[in-house]
Design a protein around this motif. Structure first.
Motif, PDB file in Angstrom:
ATOM      1  N   ILE A  33       0.808  -1.215   0.000  1.00 21.83           N
ATOM      2  CA  ILE A  33       0.000   0.000   0.000  1.00 21.83           C
ATOM      3  C   ILE A  33       0.842   1.267   0.000  1.00 21.83           C
ATOM      4  O   ILE A  33       0.346   2.361  -0.266  1.00 21.83           O
ATOM      5  CB  ILE A  33      -0.965  -0.009   1.203  1.00 21.83           C
ATOM      6  N   GLY A  34       2.142   1.154   0.322  1.00 17.42           N
ATOM      7  CA  GLY A  34       3.015   2.325   0.246  1.00 17.42           C
ATOM      8  C   GLY A  34       3.467   2.879   1.580  1.00 17.42           C
ATOM      9  O   GLY A  34       3.808   4.061   1.678  1.00 17.42           O
ATOM     10  N   LYS A  35       3.532   2.045   2.596  1.00 16.72           N
ATOM     11  CA  LYS A  35       3.934   2.514   3.931  1.00 16.72           C
ATOM     12  C   LYS A  35       5.392   2.987   3.929  1.00 16.72           C
ATOM     13  O   LYS A  35       5.706   4.072   4.425  1.00 16.72           O
ATOM     14  CB  LYS A  35       3.725   1.388   4.949  1.00 16.72           C
ATOM     15  N   THR A  36       6.263   2.151   3.388  1.00 16.88           N
ATOM     16  CA  THR A  36       7.686   2.515   3.366  1.00 16.88           C
ATOM     17  C   THR A  36       7.926   3.734   2.486  1.00 16.88           C
ATOM     18  O   THR A  36       8.725   4.616   2.840  1.00 16.88           O
ATOM     19  CB  THR A  36       8.523   1.322   2.861  1.00 16.88           C
ATOM     20  N   ARG A  37       7.238   3.822   1.358  1.00 17.18           N
ATOM     21  CA  ARG A  37       7.417   4.979   0.470  1.00 17.18           C
ATOM     22  C   ARG A  37       7.001   6.262   1.186  1.00 17.18           C
ATOM     23  O   ARG A  37       7.681   7.295   1.079  1.00 17.18           O
ATOM     24  CB  ARG A  37       6.573   4.780  -0.798  1.00 17.18           C
ATOM     25  N   LEU A  38       5.914   6.204   1.915  1.00 10.80           N
ATOM     26  CA  LEU A  38       5.461   7.378   2.668  1.00 10.80           C
ATOM     27  C   LEU A  38       6.520   7.789   3.694  1.00 10.80           C
ATOM     28  O   LEU A  38       6.856   8.979   3.816  1.00 10.80           O
ATOM     29  CB  LEU A  38       4.132   7.063   3.368  1.00 10.80           C
ATOM     30  N   VAL A  39       7.035   6.810   4.438  1.00 13.75           N
ATOM     31  CA  VAL A  39       8.044   7.107   5.456  1.00 13.75           C
ATOM     32  C   VAL A  39       9.310   7.669   4.808  1.00 13.75           C
ATOM     33  O   VAL A  39       9.911   8.629   5.308  1.00 13.75           O
ATOM     34  CB  VAL A  39       8.356   5.851   6.290  1.00 13.75           C
ATOM     35  N   ASP A  40       9.710   7.100   3.673  1.00 10.25           N
ATOM     36  CA  ASP A  40      10.907   7.594   2.973  1.00 10.25           C
ATOM     37  C   ASP A  40      10.735   9.059   2.580  1.00 10.25           C
ATOM     38  O   ASP A  40      11.660   9.873   2.731  1.00 10.25           O
ATOM     39  CB  ASP A  40      11.178   6.747   1.733  1.00 10.25           C
TER      40      ASP A  40
END
Length: 977
Positions: A42-49
């Motif tokens: 869903i994009g959790k790591t991308r959001l955190v990055d």
């Protein structure tokens, strides 16, 4: 094949702003936590990055990754990564300096650092909470210099030890420049997930923000595809992308990047095909290396990869470069990591059976050779040997992992490894030699760590197996097993402890004197004491003291003296009991366990005899030591309850409420949290929120009822609050059923707890007489109120020697006074008001008796007196936060009219009327006013409290219409002429 991802973050602007808002709050000194949830891809790591990329340069970013090794996640794995990064950032010396006095516990986690060896030469004291304190100290001290952002990803895989530490950090670090960001897959939280159980607590925490990332809608999928392709996609093909990915960003990226949205024929057919699309286009050598890396987990260190790979360094570099260029791998510091865990899972599924055995064998061997057998992470080694189907090596590794995890207080991981070793035992020919212990000992040791991990039911199952296997002639071991099972049963509120302890004594009969026998006798005495079987408890405690004296064991002597002292005191021999408790304190010096037990019982005893301030100081001292020792959730919870109870008795409600809420957040086992839960129900009721009190009692009644089977204090205190709630609902018969525990033939006298319940029973009787409610007697049949009153009076007579008895007895007399025994005699309530102003009476009794006096005066037609005492009750109740009394006063004032006396604003009465207006006590007070005495001096002269003297002075001014003490003195002088 495109090797790019979306250059822009789509559909997450609000979430990104929430992270920045949380950072701003934390940077200003208010610690925050953000929980980022959502399904896989869903994009959790991308959001955190994206968030981390925009942080100020002075922020310290620490990232930890949970490890996916089935149930074998190494304890503290993400925390170790964080601490090592922090050591690199601030320096090893500064890291340990920031950890405070618990640096030796921190060194257990970081044996690879140079300072660790010198800090752990002596055995580390305490338990998990002490280690938690060390990590919290480090983060708080570092954050005092620079803002810290701590990111832990994939919390759904996290080990229990790390989860416990994170829970502690979120709860206790409030005023620090620390932001904690946690990510997890919300679609992977099973019914028994520890993280799932934690989420409600996080949702209640005002310092925690929870973000649940949603799938992208069609417009957002178009925006992402346009950004990837650097131009608009074909609408028909976009529709296929949206249909097949359902708006999950990672799948959108993979599908668009792999196909370029150029031809429908190029679309992968299944989710597996999407995940493996990049992998399938790589060279065979690169695919083989990716399968090898996948066997090691989401992230594998380069040095470890070199150790397990049979290719040359150049070949490894070439394959890694192709995988990175193909956007399958990314470089993470000194390691290789899969761009997404889903890709790793799909590639791992490609392993052939022979590859699984070879690859996992290589990892196990490399971990042992790379770090040495003693330093290797035993859980990871055990995992790889199990995956390689090497039972013997898996057994050896599991035993080593058990020892490692136990030493670092990672009890859940230790229990997992212990249970694995037990499962493998019969498959290994020389298991006892390899394990360095018998199977009975391994069962016992594993049950112990299970108990510490909060799994008492499983602990009992294992110790039952140990008891069944143990030879009866192995006396010491067999008795110890029985003793420990008794302890585990008590922890979860199950009966049977007393019988097990008596059996252990039979087993030890005829054996030489020993610490174990002193321990068993002491624990049996403690169980009997909790059941208010004080005579039996004293007998067992005497035996424990003699046994401990014979083997010169002061800690066990302390425990025995402690239990004997509390039993003596609770039974009515207060001075002898306090002397025994003081002796217990002296004998406990140098032993934390015995000293904590001393603080628990001494503070409780001081509270029960009305020495509230001493009780608070004693319990606070013990609670602080419990926190330092790392037993905040067990002994510490009991000591906190012993701080809170006397605070309520002193009327320091706000402080008590705050401490109570913090203590409940510890989420202690029911054996330690029962008093806290009962107090919470009572505090909420007294505050005036009856609905919430009812809900809490309903939610907690099951575990409280279970626990009260072995705790007489809880039986009586729970009956008190349950009866008060029933009476507040107007259910008089139900209230009587609760308080009638006093009249149960099995009830054993416990004056300190009997007295409040006796007073409530009298109140219920009065209410039943007013409403004509029939009440059941001991046999269940309807019994006359007069007969029940005789039973209540009998219980009152038994408790008369207790220090607080005068206050409660005055209330009982008032509750049962009046022409019909309904509590309507103002004179008796006046005596009750005076009696409860004794400093050893709980503060809540003053506003209650003042309110009841106001009711009695209103019933007698003295509306002015009723208004005066109602106002006094309101002021006292508001001062200590008793909303329940304030509400009752408001209703009474509504019935009798506005506050104020009949003489207010009029001229003072003449001297001749004074004798008719004042009571005898008030005339005595007025005479002393005329002699110029202060309220304190009046109190000393008449042997009453200063507050009672103040009340009498106020009544005199009201009744006489005087506006000052001087005017009242003048009237007294004229009256005497």
């Amino acid at each position: 094949m495109r090797a790019v991802v979306s250059p822009s973050l789509v559909g997450r602007q609000d979430d990104l702003e929430a992270l920045h808002d949380a950072y701003a709050d934390s940077a200003a000194g208010s610690s925050r936590a953000v929980l980022v949830g959502g399904e896989a891809g869903i994009g959790k790591t991308r959001l955190v990055d994206e968030f981390l990329r925009t942080l100020p340069e002075d922020a310290i970013v620490l990232r930890g990754q949970s490890i996916d090794l089935d149930r074998d996640a190494p304890p503290y794995a993400p925390i170790l990564s964080v601490l090592r990064s922090l050591a690199q950032e601030v320096g090893e010396q500064a890291l340990f300096a920031a950890s405070g006095p618990a640096g030796d516990a921190l060194a257990l986690l970081l044996p690879d650092l140079s300072l660790s060896a010198s800090m752990t030469e002596a055995p580390v004291r305490g338990s998990a909470e002490r280690l938690y304190d060390a990590v919290a100290e480090v983060l708080e001290n570092v954050a005092a210099v620079r803002p810290v952002v701590l990111v832990i990803e994939d919390l759904h895989w996290v080990d229990q030890a790390s989860l416990g530490l994170l829970r502690f950090l979120v709860r206790v670090i409030e005023h620090s420049r620390l932001l904690i960001v946690l990510t997890f897959r919300s679609d992977e939280l099973g019914r028994g997930s520890a993280l799932r159980a934690w989420l409600p607590e996080l949702d209640r925490n005002r310092r925690v923000t929870r973000l649940e990332l949603a799938r992208l809608d069609r417009r957002q999928v178009r925006e992402m595809a346009t950004a990837i392709l650097d131009g608009p996609p074909d609408e028909e093909e976009l529709a296929q992308v949206y249909l097949r990915t359902d708006g999950v960003p990672f799948f959108v990226e993979e599908l668009v990047c792999c196909s370029g949205v150029q031809s429908l024929d190029g679309f992968p057919e299944t989710l597996r095909d999407i995940l493996l699309a990049r992998y399938d286009q790589l060279a065979d050598a690169t695919q083989r290396m990716l399968r090898l890396i996948a066997a090691g987990g989401v992230r594998v260190e380069h040095e470890l990869l070199v150790a397990v790979c049979d290719e040359s360094p150049d070949a490894i570099d070439a394959a890694a470069s192709e995988a990175i260029a193909g956007n399958v791998l990314v470089v993470d510091d000194t390691a290789y990591a899969f761009r997404h865990a889903l890709v790793r899972e799909a590639i791992h599924d490609q392993l052939l059976p022979g590859e699984r055995v070879r690859f996992h064998t290589r990892y196990a061997q490399a971990l042992l050779e790379h770090t040495g057998a003693g330093a290797a992470d035993g859980t990871a080694v055990s995992y790889h040997w199990m995956a390689a189907h090497n039972v013997r090596e898996a057994f050896i590794a599991s035993v080593a992992a058990f020892q490692q995890a136990r030493a670092s207080f990672a009890y859940a991981a230790a229990a997992n490894m212990g249970e694995r070793a037990i499962e493998l035992w019969d498959q290994v020919a020389d298991a006892e030699e390899l394990a360095g212990r018998t199977k009975v000992q391994l069962l016992h040791d594993t049950s112990y760590v299970l108990r510490n991990a909060g799994e008492s039911e499983r602990a009992i199952a294992l110790i039952d197996d140990a008891i069944a296997l143990c030879e009866p002639d192995d006396v010491q071991v067999y008795a110890l097993l029985l003793r420990n099972k008794a302890s585990y049963l008590a922890n979860i509120g199950q009966t049977g402890s007393i019988e097990l302890l008596r059996e252990a004594l039979v087993v030890l009969d005829g054996e030489p004197r020993s610490v174990l026998r002193a321990n068993v006798l002491g624990e049996l005495a403690a169980r009997l004491m909790l059941l208010a079987r004080f005579e039996e408890a004293m007998e067992m405690a005497d035996g424990a003291f003699a046994e401990a004296t014979a083997v010169d064991n002061k800690p066990r002597m302390s425990v025995a003296s402690n239990i004997r002292g509390f039993s003596r005191l609770a039974g009515g021999d207060i001075e002898a009991g306090l002397a025994d408790l003081a002796l217990a304190g002296e004998l406990a010096i140098g032993n934390d366990s015995a000293r904590l037990r001393y603080w628990v019982n001494m503070s409780d005893a001081l509270h029960l005899v009305g020495r509230y301030e001493e009780a608070v100081r004693t319990a606070e001292e013990g609670a602080e030591r419990a926190r330092q020792r790392g037993v905040e959730r067990t002994s510490g919870a009991v000591l906190l309850s012993n701080v809170i109870s006397p605070l309520y008795a002193l009327g320091q409600t706000a402080r008590a409420d705050e401490m109570l809420d913090r203590a409940l957040e510890l989420d202690s086992p029911i054996g330690f949290s029962a008093p806290l839960r009962r107090m919470k129900v009572q505090a909420v009721l007294w505050s005036g929120d009856r609905t919430q009190a009812e809900r809490l009692l309903r939610d907690w009644r099951g575990p409280l009822r279970q626990q009260q089977r072995m705790d007489a204090q809880l039986v009586l205190s729970l009956a008190l609050v349950s009866g008060e709630l029933a009476l507040a609902r107007g259910e008089t018969a139900e209230a009587w059923r609760e308080v009638a525990v006093l009249l149960d033939p099995e009830h054993r006298s416990f004056p300190a707890y009997d007295l409040p319940l006796i007073a409530l029973a009298a109140r219920v009787l009065g209410a039943a007489r007013v409403t004509g409610t029939a009440l059941p007697g001991a046999g269940g049949d309807a019994t006359s109120a007069d007969e029940l009153e005789r039973d209540v009076r009998s219980a009152q007579a038994v408790a008369q020697r207790w220090p607080t008895a005068p206050a409660y007895s005055a209330i009982v007399d008032a509750e049962l006074g009046g022409p019909r025994g309904t509590g309507t005699d103002p004179a008796l309530w006046e005596r009750a008001v005076e009696a409860v102003h004794d400093p050893i009476a709980p503060a809540r009794l003053a506003p209650y008796t003042a309110f009841r006096l106001a009711e009695a005066l209103a019933n007698a037609g003295d509306r002015a007196g009723a208004r005066t005492w109602a106002q006094a009750s309101r002021e006292w109740a508001e001062a200590i936060g008793l909303g329940l009394i304030v509400d009752s006063v408001t209703e009474l004032e509504r019935r009798v009219g506005a506050v104020g006396g009949e003489h207010r604003g009029d001229a003072p009465v003449d001297a001749a009327s004074i004798d008719n207006l004042l009571t005898e006590r008030e005339r005595q007070v007025l005479d002393l006013i005329a002699h110029g005495l202060s309220n304190r001096a009046i109190a000393e002269e008449l042997f009453i409290s200063t507050k009672t003297a103040s009340v009498h002075v106020s009544n005199i001014l009201r009744k006489t219409g005087a506006t000052t003490r001087t005017e009242a003195a003048y009237l007294a002088h004229n009256a005497a002429r």
